[in-house]
Motif scaffolding. Structure first.
Motif, PDB file in Angstrom:
ATOM      1  N   ARG A   1      -0.051  -5.582   0.351  1.00  0.00           N
ATOM      2  CA  ARG A   1      -1.188  -5.924  -0.510  1.00  0.00           C
ATOM      3  C   ARG A   1      -2.465  -6.097   0.313  1.00  0.00           C
ATOM      4  NH1 ARG A   1      -0.714  -8.733  -5.804  1.00  0.00           N
ATOM      5  NH2 ARG A   1      -2.827  -8.461  -6.528  1.00  0.00           N
TER       6      ARG A   1
ATOM      7  N   TYR B   1      -3.851  -2.709   1.186  1.00  0.00           N
ATOM      8  CA  TYR B   1      -4.509  -2.096   0.023  1.00  0.00           C
ATOM      9  C   TYR B   1      -5.859  -2.763  -0.249  1.00  0.00           C
ATOM     10  CZ  TYR B   1      -0.636   0.864  -1.696  1.00  0.00           C
ATOM     11  OH  TYR B   1       0.307   1.851  -1.851  1.00  0.00           O
ATOM     12  N   GLU B   2      -5.842  -4.106  -0.295  1.00  0.00           N
ATOM     13  CA  GLU B   2      -7.046  -4.832  -0.718  1.00  0.00           C
ATOM     14  C   GLU B   2      -8.134  -4.849   0.331  1.00  0.00           C
ATOM     15  OE1 GLU B   2      -5.383  -8.085  -3.966  1.00  0.00           O
ATOM     16  OE2 GLU B   2      -6.105  -8.794  -2.032  1.00  0.00           O
ATOM     17  N   ARG B   3      -7.737  -5.068   1.587  1.00  0.00           N
ATOM     18  CA  ARG B   3      -8.736  -5.263   2.624  1.00  0.00           C
ATOM     19  C   ARG B   3      -9.108  -3.973   3.321  1.00  0.00           C
ATOM     20  NH1 ARG B   3     -10.629 -10.599   2.569  1.00  0.00           N
ATOM     21  NH2 ARG B   3      -9.184 -11.640   1.165  1.00  0.00           N
ATOM     22  N   MET B   4      -8.160  -3.050   3.468  1.00  0.00           N
ATOM     23  CA  MET B   4      -8.441  -1.816   4.190  1.00  0.00           C
ATOM     24  C   MET B   4      -8.629  -0.635   3.263  1.00  0.00           C
ATOM     25  SD  MET B   4      -6.073  -2.228   7.575  1.00  0.00           S
ATOM     26  CE  MET B   4      -7.049  -0.967   8.421  1.00  0.00           C
ATOM     27  N   LYS B   5      -8.301  -0.815   1.982  1.00  0.00           N
ATOM     28  CA  LYS B   5      -8.443   0.247   0.974  1.00  0.00           C
ATOM     29  C   LYS B   5      -7.600   1.466   1.321  1.00  0.00           C
ATOM     30  CE  LYS B   5     -11.552  -2.485  -0.699  1.00  0.00           C
ATOM     31  NZ  LYS B   5     -11.107  -3.463  -1.726  1.00  0.00           N
ATOM     32  N   LEU B   6      -6.428   1.194   1.911  1.00  0.00           N
ATOM     33  CA  LEU B   6      -5.527   2.286   2.286  1.00  0.00           C
ATOM     34  C   LEU B   6      -4.283   2.259   1.421  1.00  0.00           C
ATOM     35  CD1 LEU B   6      -5.673   2.044   6.192  1.00  0.00           C
ATOM     36  CD2 LEU B   6      -6.882   3.657   4.693  1.00  0.00           C
ATOM     37  N   VAL B   7      -3.865   3.441   0.974  1.00  0.00           N
ATOM     38  CA  VAL B   7      -2.598   3.586   0.279  1.00  0.00           C
ATOM     39  C   VAL B   7      -1.515   3.801   1.331  1.00  0.00           C
ATOM     40  CG1 VAL B   7      -1.244   5.028  -1.287  1.00  0.00           C
ATOM     41  CG2 VAL B   7      -3.649   4.519  -1.808  1.00  0.00           C
TER      42      VAL B   7
ATOM     43  N   PHE C   1     -14.666   1.973   2.139  1.00  0.00           N
ATOM     44  CA  PHE C   1     -14.484   1.298   3.427  1.00  0.00           C
ATOM     45  C   PHE C   1     -15.695   0.433   3.798  1.00  0.00           C
ATOM     46  CE2 PHE C   1     -11.717   5.125   4.918  1.00  0.00           C
ATOM     47  CZ  PHE C   1     -10.587   4.543   4.370  1.00  0.00           C
TER      48      PHE C   1
ATOM     49  N   LYS D   1      -4.746   9.117   0.044  1.00  0.00           N
ATOM     50  CA  LYS D   1      -4.228   7.796   0.457  1.00  0.00           C
ATOM     51  C   LYS D   1      -5.340   6.751   0.526  1.00  0.00           C
ATOM     52  CE  LYS D   1      -0.455  10.122   1.092  1.00  0.00           C
ATOM     53  NZ  LYS D   1       0.492  10.192  -0.048  1.00  0.00           N
TER      54      LYS D   1
ATOM     55  N   VAL E   1      -7.546   3.781  -1.513  1.00  0.00           N
ATOM     56  CA  VAL E   1      -7.650   2.873  -2.641  1.00  0.00           C
ATOM     57  C   VAL E   1      -9.103   2.888  -3.125  1.00  0.00           C
ATOM     58  CG1 VAL E   1      -7.533   0.460  -3.374  1.00  0.00           C
ATOM     59  CG2 VAL E   1      -5.772   1.394  -1.864  1.00  0.00           C
TER      60      VAL E   1
ATOM     61  N   LEU F   1      -5.172  -4.642  -8.268  1.00  0.00           N
ATOM     62  CA  LEU F   1      -3.950  -3.867  -7.978  1.00  0.00           C
ATOM     63  C   LEU F   1      -2.860  -4.085  -9.020  1.00  0.00           C
ATOM     64  CD1 LEU F   1      -3.714  -4.404  -4.119  1.00  0.00           C
ATOM     65  CD2 LEU F   1      -4.378  -2.313  -5.317  1.00  0.00           C
TER      66      LEU F   1
END
Lengths: 318, 318
Positions: free
Chosen positions: A268, A271-277, B49, B275, B277, B312
């Motif tokens: 989580r 996802y939330e902080r780095m915006k990476l899937v 980002f 990939k 978010v 999310l």
């Protein structure tokens, strides 16, 4: 005794050149919010941006490109719960040869689709190692294809080693580099790259408690296969390979485990902080750092984000 | 008539320098899978980002840093459904002044949390423009804070213009550059940057059908506010600002609309293939390209991925 007769520093560099047209040199990313939270300097290697969405593209490309023409002609085959399957299908497709993939029926739909998109031929089997090996044997017998295992193979490990090689080539002097460990291809490759290119960097494996055979094997000094793995980290269900175990025993400093709740919390954050899937397996090293903050305090800590192939309809966020 | 008396090419460059310590120069990303799907060359500017997870960090930083000390002393205030709120709270916090934020009660929880983390003081109101303006007036009267509007403000627009400025500074010669349009801060800034730094690049706005006031206003030649906006793109519910409308009328080539189904499909592609978010608003330009493939065929198409602050637990993937 030389525990790594098959790989040396020149070979990993050569492997990186060999696969250059087939993989990305993936970027490093940082997050000041996560640094603050973890109390150390985190550097993330984004293999989720890799071709086929995972580091597995490296090992598969290297293994296929190292086959000579007479070996290639009947194609390649493997069994895999997912990312290696897509990676091998793609590598084969780019080399113009067929790929036969034995996949457990429980593999995520997105991973099956990826194999099909790259032209791989799927054979479904029961979700256990015996059924996989049985399925694979049939495919190899029928088509005469060359088996490229997901992790227990020198060329695959050499390919995975190019990931950490890229980090060190960028001149980063890490105190620690963490990778998730399932079959041990990535962790073994990472350990070899550190050994050759950054010997002062400790390499640590991170593993789910529900599939902690690497930890147990590491402590016992012999391979103890996982029996009924149970974790959200679906990429880490497999047991450590033999070659992998040898390299890991010799060159890895430690293996840390985390539970699924910690994995989901770390996922989580990414996802939330780095915006990476990312996929759950990929969050295991960050979870390990957050569980062991004192150990990593003020250090320069590399984390390999191993892949991003997750079923979006089944994300574990509430 | 000079429709842009307040901004010129030197000023956008100066703005980029001014905010340099407070924002990221965000990376560009590409996806061969999406290029194939769209039939053109896509270049994504990753504002997901950006600090606070959205381009809004730019405008807020620029507006706060342009206040002189006597203006700053009582802090800043605004109303916003989300990203501008967090951006202003953060900019104020870094400048050492208070931020008072009027937010609709329906704003996503993650956006409220972000404001609180940056030390912003939240005042909740009904989710409509009148209630927001009423709430804001009270806050300004009570604290003497300076109102920094979310988009209808020269310094905010100048700050948002630094996003496209970075793209052009990297030497990319785009045929088209698309940005989502809600209040029009990003689209107006983007159009100004293209005007000054890349006059051959067409700038196109992308908007949800359920909040298509920009399209209607653009065609009518006068502002037609949205009445009951209804779209998953929660960042684009607001109506076009006055200054924004002037700039957009003059410097934007077209505004394209898409429905929520297309937005979700494009959003899914960005999660699965890139990939990344992103929040739904952010997927609107890609949805517009995919809906109008012929128009963009074989062109070099820039897309601003405006932000990544999404709840999310409420992702629209089934």
């Amino acid at each position: 005794m030389n525990p790594i007769p098959e790989i040396n520093s020149d070979k990993i560099r050569e492997a990186r050149k060999r696969i250059d047209l087939m993989v990305h040199w993936t970027p490093l990313m940082r997050s000041s919010a996560l640094d603050k939270m973890a109390g150390c300097e985190l550097i993330f290697k984004c293999e989720n941006f890799q071709k086929v969405g995972a580091f597995k593209a490296r090992g598969a490309a290297n293994a296929v490109l190292k086959l000579d023409p007479s070996q290639r002609v009947n194609g390649v085959a493997t069994h895999s719960s997912g990312n290696h399957a897509a990676a091998l299908a793609r590598a084969a497709s780019e080399a113009g040869i067929p790929a036969y993939i034995v996949m457990p029926s429980t593999a995520p739909e997105i991973k099956k689709q990826a194999v099909k998109e790259y032209g791989g031929v799927i054979f479904e089997c029961e979700p256990n190692l015996l059924a996989r090996e049985e399925g694979l044997r049939k495919v190899v017998d029928t088509y005469g294809a060359v088996f490229i295992p997901p992790y227990d193979h020198w060329d695959v490990i050499e390919g995975q080693a190019t990931c950490a090689f890229e980090i060190f080539e960028e001149g980063l002097s890490l105190d620690v580099l963490l990778s998730p460990v399932g079959g041990g291809g990535l962790l073994a490759g990472t350990a070899l790259s550190a050994h050759f290119y950054s010997p002062d960097t400790q390499v640590i494996g991170a593993e789910p408690e529900g599939a902690d055979d690497a930890k147990k094997s590491f402590l016992a000094g012999r391979r103890i296969p996982v029996e009924k793995p149970n974790t959200i980290a679906d990429g880490l269900l497999t047991s450590l390979g033999e070659i992998n175990f040898g390299i890991i025993s010799e060159h890895v400093t430690d293996i840390l485990t985390v539970n699924d709740e910690e994995i989901i919390a770390a996922m989580r954050l990414i996802y939330e902080r780095m915006k990476l899937v990312i996929e759950p397996s990929c969050a295991v090293p960050l979870a390990a750092v957050l569980r062991n903050k004192t150990r990593f305090q003020n250090q320069k800590v590399g984390i390999i984000l191993s892949g991003g192939n997750v079923d979006l309809a089944k994300l574990p966020f509430r």
